[in-house]
Design a protein around this motif. Structure first.
Motif, PDB file in Angstrom:
ATOM      1  N   LEU B  38       0.837  -1.204   0.000  1.00  0.00           N
ATOM      2  CA  LEU B  38       0.000   0.000   0.000  1.00  0.00           C
ATOM      3  C   LEU B  38       0.870   1.251   0.000  1.00  0.00           C
ATOM      4  O   LEU B  38       0.607   2.203  -0.740  1.00  0.00           O
ATOM      5  CB  LEU B  38      -0.931  -0.006   1.223  1.00  0.00           C
ATOM      6  N   ILE B  39       1.938   1.230   0.829  1.00  0.00           N
ATOM      7  CA  ILE B  39       2.832   2.393   0.895  1.00  0.00           C
ATOM      8  C   ILE B  39       3.488   2.613  -0.462  1.00  0.00           C
ATOM      9  O   ILE B  39       3.549   3.741  -0.964  1.00  0.00           O
ATOM     10  CB  ILE B  39       3.885   2.211   2.013  1.00  0.00           C
ATOM     11  N   ILE B  40       3.944   1.526  -1.083  1.00  0.00           N
ATOM     12  CA  ILE B  40       4.599   1.641  -2.399  1.00  0.00           C
ATOM     13  C   ILE B  40       3.618   2.222  -3.421  1.00  0.00           C
ATOM     14  O   ILE B  40       3.955   3.152  -4.161  1.00  0.00           O
ATOM     15  CB  ILE B  40       5.115   0.255  -2.863  1.00  0.00           C
ATOM     16  N   ILE B  41       2.406   1.685  -3.433  1.00  0.00           N
ATOM     17  CA  ILE B  41       1.408   2.134  -4.411  1.00  0.00           C
ATOM     18  C   ILE B  41       1.051   3.608  -4.184  1.00  0.00           C
ATOM     19  O   ILE B  41       0.991   4.399  -5.126  1.00  0.00           O
ATOM     20  CB  ILE B  41       0.161   1.228  -4.366  1.00  0.00           C
ATOM     21  N   LEU B  42       0.863   3.973  -2.911  1.00  0.00           N
ATOM     22  CA  LEU B  42       0.541   5.371  -2.608  1.00  0.00           C
ATOM     23  C   LEU B  42       1.683   6.284  -3.010  1.00  0.00           C
ATOM     24  O   LEU B  42       1.474   7.359  -3.565  1.00  0.00           O
ATOM     25  CB  LEU B  42       0.233   5.532  -1.114  1.00  0.00           C
ATOM     26  N   PHE B  43       2.924   5.834  -2.763  1.00  0.00           N
ATOM     27  CA  PHE B  43       4.097   6.635  -3.088  1.00  0.00           C
ATOM     28  C   PHE B  43       4.212   6.823  -4.605  1.00  0.00           C
ATOM     29  O   PHE B  43       4.429   7.943  -5.079  1.00  0.00           O
ATOM     30  CB  PHE B  43       5.356   5.957  -2.524  1.00  0.00           C
ATOM     31  N   VAL B  44       4.047   5.726  -5.358  1.00  0.00           N
ATOM     32  CA  VAL B  44       4.165   5.821  -6.827  1.00  0.00           C
ATOM     33  C   VAL B  44       3.032   6.687  -7.395  1.00  0.00           C
ATOM     34  O   VAL B  44       3.252   7.497  -8.296  1.00  0.00           O
ATOM     35  CB  VAL B  44       4.173   4.406  -7.471  1.00  0.00           C
ATOM     36  N   SER B  45       1.811   6.538  -6.831  1.00  0.00           N
ATOM     37  CA  SER B  45       0.678   7.369  -7.289  1.00  0.00           C
ATOM     38  C   SER B  45       0.960   8.844  -7.019  1.00  0.00           C
ATOM     39  O   SER B  45       0.651   9.711  -7.844  1.00  0.00           O
ATOM     40  CB  SER B  45      -0.607   6.966  -6.576  1.00  0.00           C
ATOM     41  N   PHE B  46       1.559   9.127  -5.858  1.00  0.00           N
ATOM     42  CA  PHE B  46       1.897  10.508  -5.496  1.00  0.00           C
ATOM     43  C   PHE B  46       2.925  11.064  -6.477  1.00  0.00           C
ATOM     44  O   PHE B  46       2.826  12.208  -6.921  1.00  0.00           O
ATOM     45  CB  PHE B  46       2.430  10.546  -4.054  1.00  0.00           C
ATOM     46  N   LEU B  47       3.910  10.220  -6.822  1.00  0.00           N
ATOM     47  CA  LEU B  47       4.942  10.644  -7.780  1.00  0.00           C
ATOM     48  C   LEU B  47       4.317  10.968  -9.133  1.00  0.00           C
ATOM     49  O   LEU B  47       4.678  11.959  -9.759  1.00  0.00           O
ATOM     50  CB  LEU B  47       5.985   9.545  -7.954  1.00  0.00           C
ATOM     51  N   LEU B  48       3.364  10.136  -9.546  1.00  0.00           N
ATOM     52  CA  LEU B  48       2.691  10.358 -10.826  1.00  0.00           C
ATOM     53  C   LEU B  48       1.902  11.665 -10.803  1.00  0.00           C
ATOM     54  O   LEU B  48       1.872  12.414 -11.777  1.00  0.00           O
ATOM     55  CB  LEU B  48       1.762   9.186 -11.145  1.00  0.00           C
ATOM     56  N   TRP B  49       1.270  11.932  -9.653  1.00  0.00           N
ATOM     57  CA  TRP B  49       0.490  13.162  -9.500  1.00  0.00           C
ATOM     58  C   TRP B  49       1.403  14.390  -9.574  1.00  0.00           C
ATOM     59  O   TRP B  49       1.034  15.440 -10.072  1.00  0.00           O
ATOM     60  CB  TRP B  49      -0.254  13.109  -8.164  1.00  0.00           C
ATOM     61  N   LEU B  50       2.648  14.225  -9.068  1.00  0.00           N
ATOM     62  CA  LEU B  50       3.597  15.339  -9.068  1.00  0.00           C
ATOM     63  C   LEU B  50       4.189  15.627 -10.445  1.00  0.00           C
ATOM     64  O   LEU B  50       4.721  16.708 -10.676  1.00  0.00           O
ATOM     65  CB  LEU B  50       4.747  15.031  -8.101  1.00  0.00           C
ATOM     66  N   LEU B  51       4.096  14.648 -11.341  1.00  0.00           N
ATOM     67  CA  LEU B  51       4.699  14.823 -12.675  1.00  0.00           C
ATOM     68  C   LEU B  51       4.116  16.035 -13.394  1.00  0.00           C
ATOM     69  O   LEU B  51       2.911  16.270 -13.325  1.00  0.00           O
ATOM     70  CB  LEU B  51       4.436  13.588 -13.538  1.00  0.00           C
ATOM     71  N   PRO B  52       4.947  16.820 -14.088  1.00  0.00           N
ATOM     72  CA  PRO B  52       4.403  17.974 -14.821  1.00  0.00           C
ATOM     73  C   PRO B  52       3.478  17.540 -15.968  1.00  0.00           C
ATOM     74  O   PRO B  52       3.632  16.438 -16.501  1.00  0.00           O
ATOM     75  CB  PRO B  52       5.652  18.666 -15.378  1.00  0.00           C
ATOM     76  N   THR B  53       2.545  18.430 -16.321  1.00  0.00           N
ATOM     77  CA  THR B  53       1.525  18.089 -17.315  1.00  0.00           C
ATOM     78  C   THR B  53       2.131  17.715 -18.662  1.00  0.00           C
ATOM     79  O   THR B  53       1.674  16.781 -19.318  1.00  0.00           O
ATOM     80  CB  THR B  53       0.558  19.274 -17.503  1.00  0.00           C
TER      81      THR B  53
END
Lengths: 167, 307
Positions: B38-53
Protein backbone atom coordinates in the motif's frame (compact mmCIF):
# COMPACT_ATOMS: atom_id res chain seq x y z
CA UNK A 1 16.99 -14.08 -17.28
CA UNK A 2 14.05 -16.29 -16.30
CA UNK A 3 12.38 -13.30 -14.61
CA UNK A 4 12.80 -11.16 -17.75
CA UNK A 5 11.27 -13.85 -19.96
CA UNK A 6 8.40 -14.29 -17.50
CA UNK A 7 7.70 -10.55 -17.44
CA UNK A 8 7.82 -10.34 -21.23
CA UNK A 9 5.49 -13.30 -21.74
CA UNK A 10 2.93 -12.13 -19.16
CA UNK A 11 3.11 -8.58 -20.54
CA UNK A 12 2.55 -9.89 -24.06
CA UNK A 13 -0.41 -12.09 -23.06
CA UNK A 14 -1.95 -9.20 -21.10
CA UNK A 15 -1.67 -6.97 -24.17
CA UNK A 16 -3.26 -9.72 -26.27
CA UNK A 17 -6.11 -9.91 -23.74
CA UNK A 18 -6.55 -6.12 -24.05
CA UNK A 19 -6.69 -6.36 -27.86
CA UNK A 20 -9.29 -9.18 -27.64
CA UNK A 21 -11.46 -7.08 -25.30
CA UNK A 22 -11.29 -4.07 -27.66
CA UNK A 23 -12.15 -6.36 -30.57
CA UNK A 24 -15.17 -7.73 -28.65
CA UNK A 25 -16.33 -4.20 -27.86
CA UNK A 26 -16.05 -3.35 -31.57
CA UNK A 27 -18.51 -6.15 -32.30
CA UNK A 28 -20.87 -5.41 -29.40
CA UNK A 29 -20.91 -1.66 -30.16
CA UNK A 30 -23.69 -2.20 -32.73
CA UNK A 31 -25.95 -3.34 -29.85
CA UNK A 32 -24.84 -0.47 -27.59
CA UNK A 33 -23.14 -2.94 -25.27
CA UNK A 34 -19.78 -2.25 -23.66
CA UNK A 35 -17.68 -4.77 -21.76
CA UNK A 36 -15.33 -3.40 -19.14
CA UNK A 37 -13.01 -6.23 -18.09
CA UNK A 38 -10.15 -4.38 -16.43
CA UNK A 39 -9.55 -6.90 -13.67
CA UNK A 40 -8.50 -9.51 -16.26
CA UNK A 41 -5.21 -7.64 -16.68
CA UNK A 42 -4.48 -7.78 -12.95
CA UNK A 43 -5.18 -11.42 -12.17
CA UNK A 44 -2.07 -13.22 -13.35
CA UNK A 45 0.49 -10.62 -12.22
CA UNK A 46 -1.35 -10.35 -8.90
CA UNK A 47 -1.78 -14.03 -8.13
CA UNK A 48 1.25 -15.74 -9.63
CA UNK A 49 4.07 -13.21 -9.83
CA UNK A 50 6.41 -11.51 -7.40
CA UNK A 51 5.39 -8.01 -6.34
CA UNK A 52 7.72 -5.85 -8.48
CA UNK A 53 7.66 -7.78 -11.78
CA UNK A 54 3.86 -7.98 -11.48
CA UNK A 55 3.56 -4.30 -10.66
CA UNK A 56 5.74 -3.37 -13.63
CA UNK A 57 3.28 -5.13 -15.95
CA UNK A 58 0.35 -3.41 -14.23
CA UNK A 59 1.98 0.01 -14.74
CA UNK A 60 2.60 -0.68 -18.42
CA UNK A 61 -0.91 -1.97 -19.13
CA UNK A 62 -2.56 0.87 -17.16
CA UNK A 63 -0.63 3.51 -19.10
CA UNK A 64 -1.40 1.75 -22.41
CA UNK A 65 -5.15 1.42 -21.77
CA UNK A 66 -5.45 4.95 -20.34
CA UNK A 67 -3.76 6.45 -23.42
CA UNK A 68 -6.70 5.64 -25.66
CA UNK A 69 -9.62 6.58 -23.41
CA UNK A 70 -10.71 10.07 -22.30
CA UNK A 71 -9.96 9.61 -18.60
CA UNK A 72 -7.40 11.92 -16.96
CA UNK A 73 -4.03 10.32 -17.62
CA UNK A 74 -2.93 8.31 -14.61
CA UNK A 75 -6.43 7.51 -13.34
CA UNK A 76 -6.26 3.90 -14.50
CA UNK A 77 -2.77 3.62 -13.07
CA UNK A 78 -4.11 4.49 -9.61
CA UNK A 79 -7.18 2.24 -10.04
CA UNK A 80 -5.18 -0.73 -11.30
CA UNK A 81 -2.68 -0.22 -8.50
CA UNK A 82 -5.55 -0.36 -6.02
CA UNK A 83 -6.89 -3.52 -7.67
CA UNK A 84 -3.42 -5.05 -7.68
CA UNK A 85 -3.01 -4.25 -4.00
CA UNK A 86 -6.33 -5.95 -3.19
CA UNK A 87 -5.34 -9.04 -5.20
CA UNK A 88 -2.04 -9.23 -3.32
CA UNK A 89 -4.06 -9.46 -0.10
CA UNK A 90 -6.25 -12.23 -1.50
CA UNK A 91 -3.16 -14.08 -2.72
CA UNK A 92 -2.39 -15.54 0.72
CA UNK A 93 -6.01 -16.03 1.77
CA UNK A 94 -7.58 -17.70 -1.26
CA UNK A 95 -6.84 -20.85 -3.21
CA UNK A 96 -5.49 -19.71 -6.55
CA UNK A 97 -6.48 -22.97 -8.24
CA UNK A 98 -10.10 -22.62 -7.16
CA UNK A 99 -12.04 -21.13 -10.07
CA UNK A 100 -14.77 -19.83 -7.78
CA UNK A 101 -12.24 -17.81 -5.79
CA UNK A 102 -10.64 -16.41 -8.94
CA UNK A 103 -14.08 -15.44 -10.29
CA UNK A 104 -14.97 -13.73 -7.01
CA UNK A 105 -11.73 -11.72 -6.92
CA UNK A 106 -12.10 -10.73 -10.58
CA UNK A 107 -15.74 -9.71 -10.09
CA UNK A 108 -15.05 -7.65 -6.93
CA UNK A 109 -12.13 -5.72 -8.39
CA UNK A 110 -13.87 -5.10 -11.70
CA UNK A 111 -16.95 -3.74 -9.91
CA UNK A 112 -14.82 -1.43 -7.76
CA UNK A 113 -12.93 -0.08 -10.80
CA UNK A 114 -16.15 0.43 -12.81
CA UNK A 115 -17.89 2.14 -9.89
CA UNK A 116 -15.01 4.56 -9.33
CA UNK A 117 -14.90 5.42 -13.07
CA UNK A 118 -18.70 5.91 -13.04
CA UNK A 119 -18.37 8.38 -10.16
CA UNK A 120 -15.45 10.24 -11.78
CA UNK A 121 -16.94 10.49 -15.33
CA UNK A 122 -20.61 11.21 -14.69
CA UNK A 123 -20.77 14.32 -17.00
CA UNK A 124 -23.47 15.80 -14.78
CA UNK A 125 -25.67 12.70 -15.05
CA UNK A 126 -24.90 11.42 -11.55
CA UNK A 127 -28.45 11.87 -10.32
CA UNK A 128 -30.15 10.61 -13.47
CA UNK A 129 -31.83 7.23 -13.59
CA UNK A 130 -30.71 6.38 -17.16
CA UNK A 131 -27.03 6.82 -16.28
CA UNK A 132 -27.13 4.29 -13.44
CA UNK A 133 -29.39 1.96 -15.39
CA UNK A 134 -26.86 1.88 -18.22
CA UNK A 135 -24.04 1.48 -15.69
CA UNK A 136 -25.77 -1.47 -14.03
CA UNK A 137 -26.47 -3.23 -17.33
CA UNK A 138 -22.86 -2.73 -18.43
CA UNK A 139 -21.66 -3.97 -15.04
CA UNK A 140 -23.91 -7.05 -15.13
CA UNK A 141 -22.91 -8.04 -18.66
CA UNK A 142 -19.22 -7.36 -17.99
CA UNK A 143 -19.37 -9.43 -14.79
CA UNK A 144 -21.04 -12.29 -16.63
CA UNK A 145 -18.34 -12.35 -19.31
CA UNK A 146 -15.66 -11.81 -16.68
CA UNK A 147 -16.56 -14.75 -14.46
CA UNK A 148 -16.59 -17.00 -17.51
CA UNK A 149 -13.34 -15.75 -19.01
CA UNK A 150 -11.22 -15.03 -15.90
CA UNK A 151 -10.16 -18.66 -15.24
CA UNK A 152 -9.67 -19.22 -18.99
CA UNK A 153 -7.38 -16.22 -19.35
CA UNK A 154 -5.38 -17.39 -16.32
CA UNK A 155 -5.04 -20.84 -17.85
CA UNK A 156 -4.01 -19.29 -21.17
CA UNK A 157 -1.27 -17.25 -19.51
CA UNK A 158 -0.07 -20.30 -17.59
CA UNK A 159 -0.01 -22.25 -20.84
CA UNK A 160 2.13 -19.58 -22.50
CA UNK A 161 4.61 -19.76 -19.61
CA UNK A 162 4.61 -23.56 -19.80
CA UNK A 163 5.40 -23.49 -23.52
CA UNK A 164 8.26 -21.12 -22.88
CA UNK A 165 9.74 -23.63 -20.44
CA UNK A 166 9.15 -21.57 -17.28
CA UNK A 167 7.50 -22.91 -14.12
CA UNK B 1 -11.67 -3.60 5.41
CA UNK B 2 -8.13 -3.83 4.12
CA UNK B 3 -7.52 -0.14 4.67
CA UNK B 4 -9.06 -0.24 8.16
CA UNK B 5 -6.91 -3.21 9.19
CA UNK B 6 -3.80 -1.51 7.76
CA UNK B 7 -4.43 1.68 9.72
CA UNK B 8 -5.18 -0.32 12.89
CA UNK B 9 -1.88 -2.16 12.58
CA UNK B 10 -0.02 1.03 11.70
CA UNK B 11 -1.43 2.90 14.70
CA UNK B 12 -0.48 -0.11 16.84
CA UNK B 13 3.11 0.41 15.77
CA UNK B 14 2.96 4.12 16.39
CA UNK B 15 1.81 3.62 19.99
CA UNK B 16 5.06 1.86 20.93
CA UNK B 17 6.56 4.93 22.62
CA UNK B 18 9.46 7.15 21.58
CA UNK B 19 10.93 6.26 18.20
CA UNK B 20 14.56 6.68 17.22
CA UNK B 21 16.19 5.95 13.85
CA UNK B 22 17.17 2.40 14.78
CA UNK B 23 13.62 1.67 15.91
CA UNK B 24 12.25 3.26 12.71
CA UNK B 25 14.33 0.98 10.50
CA UNK B 26 13.20 -1.96 12.61
CA UNK B 27 9.61 -0.78 12.25
CA UNK B 28 9.97 -0.61 8.46
CA UNK B 29 11.34 -4.16 8.43
CA UNK B 30 8.49 -5.38 10.58
CA UNK B 31 5.79 -3.57 8.62
CA UNK B 32 2.96 -5.98 8.05
CA UNK B 33 2.50 -7.53 4.63
CA UNK B 34 -0.54 -5.30 4.28
CA UNK B 35 1.41 -2.09 4.67
CA UNK B 36 4.34 -2.40 2.29
CA UNK B 37 2.44 -2.74 -1.02
CA UNK B 38 0.00 0.00 0.00
CA UNK B 39 2.83 2.39 0.90
CA UNK B 40 4.60 1.64 -2.40
CA UNK B 41 1.41 2.13 -4.41
CA UNK B 42 0.54 5.37 -2.61
CA UNK B 43 4.10 6.64 -3.09
CA UNK B 44 4.16 5.82 -6.83
CA UNK B 45 0.68 7.37 -7.29
CA UNK B 46 1.90 10.51 -5.50
CA UNK B 47 4.94 10.64 -7.78
CA UNK B 48 2.69 10.36 -10.83
CA UNK B 49 0.49 13.16 -9.50
CA UNK B 50 3.60 15.34 -9.07
CA UNK B 51 4.70 14.82 -12.68
CA UNK B 52 4.40 17.97 -14.82
CA UNK B 53 1.53 18.09 -17.31
CA UNK B 54 3.76 18.18 -20.40
CA UNK B 55 5.45 14.98 -19.26
CA UNK B 56 2.06 13.28 -18.76
CA UNK B 57 0.96 14.45 -22.22
CA UNK B 58 4.18 13.13 -23.71
CA UNK B 59 3.65 9.80 -21.94
CA UNK B 60 0.06 9.59 -23.18
CA UNK B 61 0.98 10.35 -26.78
CA UNK B 62 3.87 7.87 -26.65
CA UNK B 63 1.68 5.07 -25.33
CA UNK B 64 -1.03 5.91 -27.86
CA UNK B 65 1.38 5.85 -30.80
CA UNK B 66 2.89 2.64 -29.44
CA UNK B 67 -0.43 0.79 -29.72
CA UNK B 68 -1.71 2.52 -32.89
CA UNK B 69 0.04 0.07 -35.30
CA UNK B 70 -1.79 -2.84 -33.62
CA UNK B 71 -5.21 -1.26 -34.30
CA UNK B 72 -4.23 -0.32 -37.85
CA UNK B 73 -3.00 -3.88 -38.51
CA UNK B 74 -6.27 -5.34 -37.18
CA UNK B 75 -8.20 -2.94 -39.41
CA UNK B 76 -6.21 -4.01 -42.50
CA UNK B 77 -6.85 -7.64 -41.57
CA UNK B 78 -10.59 -6.89 -41.42
CA UNK B 79 -10.45 -5.27 -44.86
CA UNK B 80 -8.60 -8.32 -46.14
CA UNK B 81 -11.27 -10.58 -44.63
CA UNK B 82 -14.00 -8.50 -46.33
CA UNK B 83 -12.15 -8.78 -49.62
CA UNK B 84 -12.02 -12.57 -49.42
CA UNK B 85 -15.65 -12.83 -48.35
CA UNK B 86 -16.57 -10.76 -51.44
CA UNK B 87 -14.47 -13.01 -53.64
CA UNK B 88 -16.61 -15.94 -52.59
CA UNK B 89 -19.69 -14.29 -54.15
CA UNK B 90 -20.93 -15.67 -57.47
CA UNK B 91 -20.42 -13.80 -60.76
CA UNK B 92 -24.20 -13.34 -61.19
CA UNK B 93 -24.39 -11.52 -57.86
CA UNK B 94 -21.46 -9.27 -58.80
CA UNK B 95 -22.98 -8.46 -62.21
CA UNK B 96 -26.26 -7.52 -60.49
CA UNK B 97 -24.40 -5.29 -57.99
CA UNK B 98 -22.52 -3.68 -60.90
CA UNK B 99 -25.79 -2.91 -62.70
CA UNK B 100 -27.22 -1.32 -59.53
CA UNK B 101 -24.08 0.80 -59.16
CA UNK B 102 -24.29 1.90 -62.81
CA UNK B 103 -27.88 3.10 -62.20
CA UNK B 104 -26.78 4.98 -59.10
CA UNK B 105 -23.84 6.52 -60.96
CA UNK B 106 -26.17 7.80 -63.68
CA UNK B 107 -28.44 9.38 -61.05
CA UNK B 108 -25.47 10.99 -59.29
CA UNK B 109 -24.10 12.28 -62.59
CA UNK B 110 -27.38 14.12 -63.15
CA UNK B 111 -27.29 15.51 -59.61
CA UNK B 112 -23.69 16.63 -60.14
CA UNK B 113 -24.76 18.70 -63.13
CA UNK B 114 -27.60 20.27 -61.10
CA UNK B 115 -25.16 20.93 -58.25
CA UNK B 116 -22.67 22.66 -60.56
CA UNK B 117 -25.44 24.85 -62.01
CA UNK B 118 -26.60 25.77 -58.47
CA UNK B 119 -23.05 26.55 -57.36
CA UNK B 120 -22.59 28.87 -60.33
CA UNK B 121 -25.87 30.58 -59.42
CA UNK B 122 -24.76 30.98 -55.78
CA UNK B 123 -21.42 32.50 -56.74
CA UNK B 124 -23.18 34.86 -59.21
CA UNK B 125 -25.55 36.03 -56.47
CA UNK B 126 -22.68 36.40 -53.98
CA UNK B 127 -20.86 38.69 -56.41
CA UNK B 128 -24.02 40.61 -57.22
CA UNK B 129 -25.01 41.17 -53.59
CA UNK B 130 -21.39 41.45 -52.36
CA UNK B 131 -21.92 38.67 -49.81
CA UNK B 132 -19.06 36.78 -48.14
CA UNK B 133 -18.63 33.36 -49.77
CA UNK B 134 -19.85 30.20 -47.99
CA UNK B 135 -17.19 28.10 -46.27
CA UNK B 136 -15.75 25.36 -48.47
CA UNK B 137 -14.48 21.98 -47.35
CA UNK B 138 -12.05 19.34 -48.50
CA UNK B 139 -13.28 15.77 -47.98
CA UNK B 140 -11.12 13.01 -46.59
CA UNK B 141 -12.59 9.50 -46.38
CA UNK B 142 -11.28 7.30 -43.55
CA UNK B 143 -12.02 3.80 -42.25
CA UNK B 144 -13.15 3.17 -38.68
CA UNK B 145 -10.79 0.89 -36.80
CA UNK B 146 -12.10 0.96 -33.25
CA UNK B 147 -15.36 1.79 -31.45
CA UNK B 148 -15.69 2.73 -27.78
CA UNK B 149 -19.36 3.28 -27.00
CA UNK B 150 -20.28 3.19 -23.31
CA UNK B 151 -22.17 5.26 -20.78
CA UNK B 152 -19.14 7.52 -20.22
CA UNK B 153 -17.96 8.33 -23.73
CA UNK B 154 -18.76 7.54 -27.37
CA UNK B 155 -15.73 7.68 -29.62
CA UNK B 156 -14.29 5.97 -32.66
CA UNK B 157 -10.75 5.68 -33.93
CA UNK B 158 -10.15 6.32 -37.64
CA UNK B 159 -7.25 5.29 -39.85
CA UNK B 160 -6.06 8.76 -40.86
CA UNK B 161 -4.28 11.44 -38.87
CA UNK B 162 -1.72 14.19 -39.30
CA UNK B 163 -0.35 12.32 -42.31
CA UNK B 164 -3.52 13.37 -44.21
CA UNK B 165 -3.68 16.88 -42.81
CA UNK B 166 -6.55 16.25 -40.39
CA UNK B 167 -7.05 18.85 -37.67
CA UNK B 168 -8.78 18.91 -34.30
CA UNK B 169 -12.45 20.00 -34.21
CA UNK B 170 -13.01 19.15 -37.88
CA UNK B 171 -16.52 17.85 -38.59
CA UNK B 172 -17.05 14.19 -39.43
CA UNK B 173 -19.99 13.02 -41.55
CA UNK B 174 -21.33 9.94 -43.34
CA UNK B 175 -24.06 9.25 -45.88
CA UNK B 176 -26.74 9.54 -43.17
CA UNK B 177 -25.60 12.88 -41.72
CA UNK B 178 -23.39 13.99 -38.85
CA UNK B 179 -21.03 11.53 -37.13
CA UNK B 180 -19.24 13.89 -34.74
CA UNK B 181 -16.04 15.89 -34.62
CA UNK B 182 -12.35 15.11 -34.37
CA UNK B 183 -11.17 15.24 -30.79
CA UNK B 184 -7.55 14.16 -31.05
CA UNK B 185 -5.26 13.90 -34.04
CA UNK B 186 -2.29 11.55 -33.92
CA UNK B 187 0.32 10.74 -36.54
CA UNK B 188 -1.59 7.99 -38.38
CA UNK B 189 -4.91 7.85 -36.51
CA UNK B 190 -7.52 10.26 -35.10
CA UNK B 191 -10.11 10.03 -32.35
CA UNK B 192 -13.65 11.12 -33.28
CA UNK B 193 -16.16 12.09 -30.61
CA UNK B 194 -19.55 10.84 -31.74
CA UNK B 195 -22.66 13.00 -31.90
CA UNK B 196 -24.24 10.63 -29.32
CA UNK B 197 -21.47 11.15 -26.75
CA UNK B 198 -22.61 12.71 -23.46
CA UNK B 199 -19.96 15.45 -23.84
CA UNK B 200 -20.91 16.42 -27.42
CA UNK B 201 -22.61 19.77 -27.97
CA UNK B 202 -23.29 21.68 -31.18
CA UNK B 203 -25.48 24.49 -32.53
CA UNK B 204 -28.37 23.16 -34.62
CA UNK B 205 -31.75 24.13 -36.05
CA UNK B 206 -35.03 22.47 -36.89
CA UNK B 207 -35.65 21.87 -40.58
CA UNK B 208 -37.67 24.80 -41.95
CA UNK B 209 -36.96 27.06 -38.96
CA UNK B 210 -33.71 29.01 -38.95
CA UNK B 211 -33.75 29.91 -35.23
CA UNK B 212 -30.82 28.18 -33.47
CA UNK B 213 -31.20 25.45 -30.85
CA UNK B 214 -28.52 23.57 -28.90
CA UNK B 215 -27.99 19.87 -29.44
CA UNK B 216 -26.48 17.70 -26.67
CA UNK B 217 -25.45 14.04 -26.69
CA UNK B 218 -26.74 11.88 -23.86
CA UNK B 219 -26.39 8.56 -22.05
CA UNK B 220 -27.72 5.77 -24.26
CA UNK B 221 -29.49 2.60 -23.19
CA UNK B 222 -28.35 -0.78 -24.46
CA UNK B 223 -30.11 -2.42 -27.44
CA UNK B 224 -31.68 0.89 -28.44
CA UNK B 225 -30.89 3.48 -31.10
CA UNK B 226 -28.51 6.28 -30.01
CA UNK B 227 -30.15 9.39 -28.63
CA UNK B 228 -29.44 12.99 -27.79
CA UNK B 229 -31.57 15.98 -26.86
CA UNK B 230 -32.16 19.57 -27.93
CA UNK B 231 -32.60 22.61 -25.70
CA UNK B 232 -33.56 26.24 -26.26
CA UNK B 233 -36.35 25.45 -28.75
CA UNK B 234 -38.77 28.37 -29.19
CA UNK B 235 -42.22 27.77 -27.58
CA UNK B 236 -44.10 28.25 -30.88
CA UNK B 237 -42.33 25.34 -32.57
CA UNK B 238 -44.65 22.35 -33.01
CA UNK B 239 -43.84 18.69 -33.66
CA UNK B 240 -45.92 15.68 -34.53
CA UNK B 241 -45.30 12.16 -33.21
CA UNK B 242 -46.21 10.64 -36.60
CA UNK B 243 -44.07 12.95 -38.72
CA UNK B 244 -40.89 13.70 -36.76
CA UNK B 245 -38.98 16.91 -37.57
CA UNK B 246 -35.42 16.85 -38.74
CA UNK B 247 -32.65 18.47 -36.70
CA UNK B 248 -30.00 19.86 -39.02
CA UNK B 249 -26.66 21.62 -38.62
CA UNK B 250 -26.09 25.36 -38.80
CA UNK B 251 -22.96 27.09 -40.06
CA UNK B 252 -22.63 29.02 -36.75
CA UNK B 253 -20.15 26.65 -35.16
CA UNK B 254 -17.86 26.73 -38.25
CA UNK B 255 -17.59 22.94 -37.99
CA UNK B 256 -20.34 21.72 -40.31
CA UNK B 257 -21.96 23.27 -43.39
CA UNK B 258 -25.66 24.08 -43.16
CA UNK B 259 -28.30 21.39 -43.60
CA UNK B 260 -26.64 18.13 -42.56
CA UNK B 261 -28.97 15.80 -40.67
CA UNK B 262 -28.23 15.24 -36.97
CA UNK B 263 -31.41 13.33 -36.09
CA UNK B 264 -35.16 13.56 -35.67
CA UNK B 265 -37.30 14.92 -32.88
CA UNK B 266 -40.82 13.62 -32.22
CA UNK B 267 -41.97 15.27 -29.01
CA UNK B 268 -41.14 18.65 -27.52
CA UNK B 269 -41.96 19.52 -23.92
CA UNK B 270 -41.59 22.75 -21.92
CA UNK B 271 -38.24 23.18 -20.16
CA UNK B 272 -37.97 23.74 -16.39
CA UNK B 273 -37.90 27.53 -16.75
CA UNK B 274 -40.96 27.46 -19.04
CA UNK B 275 -39.35 29.85 -21.54
CA UNK B 276 -38.19 27.28 -24.07
CA UNK B 277 -38.87 23.69 -25.07
CA UNK B 278 -36.68 20.59 -24.91
CA UNK B 279 -36.94 17.33 -26.84
CA UNK B 280 -35.30 13.96 -27.28
CA UNK B 281 -33.48 13.47 -30.57
CA UNK B 282 -33.41 10.07 -32.26
CA UNK B 283 -30.11 9.50 -34.04
CA UNK B 284 -29.40 7.00 -36.78
CA UNK B 285 -28.75 3.39 -35.78
CA UNK B 286 -25.93 3.29 -38.33
CA UNK B 287 -23.80 5.38 -35.95
CA UNK B 288 -23.19 2.21 -33.95
CA UNK B 289 -21.75 0.24 -36.85
CA UNK B 290 -19.96 2.77 -39.05
CA UNK B 291 -17.23 1.40 -41.28
CA UNK B 292 -16.24 4.52 -43.19
CA UNK B 293 -16.60 8.23 -42.45
CA UNK B 294 -15.73 11.49 -44.20
CA UNK B 295 -13.85 14.32 -42.53
CA UNK B 296 -14.67 17.90 -43.52
CA UNK B 297 -11.54 20.03 -43.53
CA UNK B 298 -12.26 23.75 -44.00
CA UNK B 299 -10.25 25.00 -47.01
CA UNK B 300 -9.96 28.60 -45.74
CA UNK B 301 -8.59 27.37 -42.44
CA UNK B 302 -6.06 25.17 -44.26
CA UNK B 303 -4.91 28.06 -46.48
CA UNK B 304 -4.48 30.42 -43.53
CA UNK B 305 -2.56 27.76 -41.61
CA UNK B 306 -0.28 27.09 -44.58
CA UNK B 307 0.47 30.81 -44.88
Amino acid sequence: MIKKTEVLIVCFTTLVTYIIIVFLNNIFARYSIYLSLDSLYLLFPGLYMLFWPGYLIIILIALTVNASIPLPYGTLFVLYSLGYFIIRQFKTRFRKENWGHVMFIAFSINSIIMLIIAVIVDHGSFFTESYWFRFLTDLSLSSLVLIITAPLILELQKLFLKFSGLK
Amino acid sequence: MVLVSFFKISTGYLKTGSVNLQQTSLLLKKLPFLGKPLIIILFVSFLLWLLPTFFKSFLRVSFFEFQAPAWTAISYLNSFQDFWSLRSRSKTELIKAGQDLARLNAAYELRNQQHEALEAEVSRLEKLLKLPSLPEYRFEVARVIRRDLNSWWHQILIRKGKNYGLRENAGVVYSGGVVGRIKEVHQFTSVVELVSSPTFRVAAQLDGDNRPVTYYGSVNKILTIPQGYIKDVQPDVLTNDLTPRRIITTPFGHIFPEGLIIGHVRILSPSNDGLFQIGQVELSKELLSLKEVTILIPIINEESLNK
